[in-house]
Write an enzyme that holds these catalytic residues in place. Structure first.
Site, mmCIF file in Angstrom:
data_model
loop_
_atom_site.group_PDB
_atom_site.id
_atom_site.type_symbol
_atom_site.label_atom_id
_atom_site.label_comp_id
_atom_site.label_asym_id
_atom_site.label_seq_id
_atom_site.Cartn_x
_atom_site.Cartn_y
_atom_site.Cartn_z
ATOM 1 N N HIS A 1 0.809 -1.162 0.049
ATOM 2 C CA HIS A 1 -0.027 0.032 0.066
ATOM 3 C C HIS A 1 0.792 1.271 -0.112
ATOM 4 C CE1 HIS A 1 0.949 -0.499 4.322
ATOM 5 N NE2 HIS A 1 0.253 0.684 4.559
ATOM 6 N N HIS B 1 1.256 4.033 2.016
ATOM 7 C CA HIS B 1 1.660 4.718 3.041
ATOM 8 C C HIS B 1 3.278 4.839 2.860
ATOM 9 C CE1 HIS B 1 -1.746 3.995 5.825
ATOM 10 N NE2 HIS B 1 -2.036 5.233 5.310
ATOM 11 N N ASP C 1 5.790 4.522 4.925
ATOM 12 C CA ASP C 1 6.697 3.477 5.567
ATOM 13 C C ASP C 1 6.765 2.386 4.655
ATOM 14 O OD1 ASP C 1 4.012 3.268 6.410
ATOM 15 O OD2 ASP C 1 4.506 2.163 8.159
ATOM 16 N N HIS C 2 5.729 2.206 3.721
ATOM 17 C CA HIS C 2 6.005 0.980 2.904
ATOM 18 C C HIS C 2 6.424 1.330 1.359
ATOM 19 C CE1 HIS C 2 3.604 -1.794 5.547
ATOM 20 N NE2 HIS C 2 3.570 -0.706 6.026
#
Ligand SMILES: [Zn+2]
Length: 211
Positions: free
Chosen positions: A61, A63, A65-66
């Protein structure tokens, strides 16, 4: 299939855990699942692999942090010293096409393939067959569209499921039940908050679903 955890943390920097990223290796292929900040440095620090080895990137996804290291990864591979020549396929959930278009708007050719073929595509919903690995996807409940990925390695054998963030859904359980050898499951919650927050996805639920 061989899985190396490059990062198992969150958006919050910690000494012991980097942001989420995983290296997955079959007999004749190398892929990464998620590219949290620092992932491409962790790849070269924590494994024998280099950016040029990675042929497929699966983003759960969007976000940061990904996915934050996608642009630095593409930027780095323009440098001849990375030795990149093989094609690279990058895919992600709903919104990924717009995300990559936005990166192109910001950075232009710096995030395009140079000296190699770069293909970016939003997840089609259909299983992806790639170099002896079959990837399936299932949506989970999160604050942004999130895809869990189930990888079947037809070379070395074995299957591994990455949940990404969010709570389990029937679609995810249907995909993974009795078909998963290794479950890499996101579970993030403040200390003492077990069972209260939106990131308590698996507490008490994983037993019995066959993973
Ligand atoms: Zn998230």
């Amino acid at each position: 299939v061989i899985v190396t955890v490059l990062g198992s943390g969150t958006s919050v920097p910690q000494t012991a855990r980097s942001a989420p990223s995983y290296l997955v290796e079959g007999e004749e292929w190398v892929l990464m699942v998620d590219l949290g900040p620092g992932s491409i440095w962790n790849l070269v620090r924590l494994s024998d692999r280099r950016l040029a080895d990675v042929g497929l990137v699966l983003i759960t996804h969007l976000h940061l942090d990904h996915v934050a290291d996608l642009a630095p990864m593409l930027f780095a591979m323009r440098a001849p010293e990375t030795g990149r020549s093989d094609p690279l396929l990058v895919t992600g959930p709903e919104g990924f096409a717009d995300y990559y278009s936005a990166l192109l708007g910001l950075y232009g050719p710096w995030v395009e393939g140079a000296g190699y073929d770069l293909e970016t595509m939003e997840w089609s919903g259909e299983p992806l067959e790639w170099r002896g690995v079959v990837v399936e996807g299932a949506c989970t409940t999160h604050s942004r569209p999130n895809l869990a990925y189930l990888l079947h390695d037809h070379g070395r054998g074995g299957s591994v499921l990455f949940t990404g963030d969010g709570e389990p859904t029937r679609e995810l359980i249907r995909m993974g039940r009795d078909r998963t050898d290794v479950l890499i499951c996101e579970c993030t919650l403040p200390a003492g908050d077990c069972g209260k927050g939106p990131h308590e996805p698996w507490a008490g639920r994983a037993p019995g679903w066959g993973a």
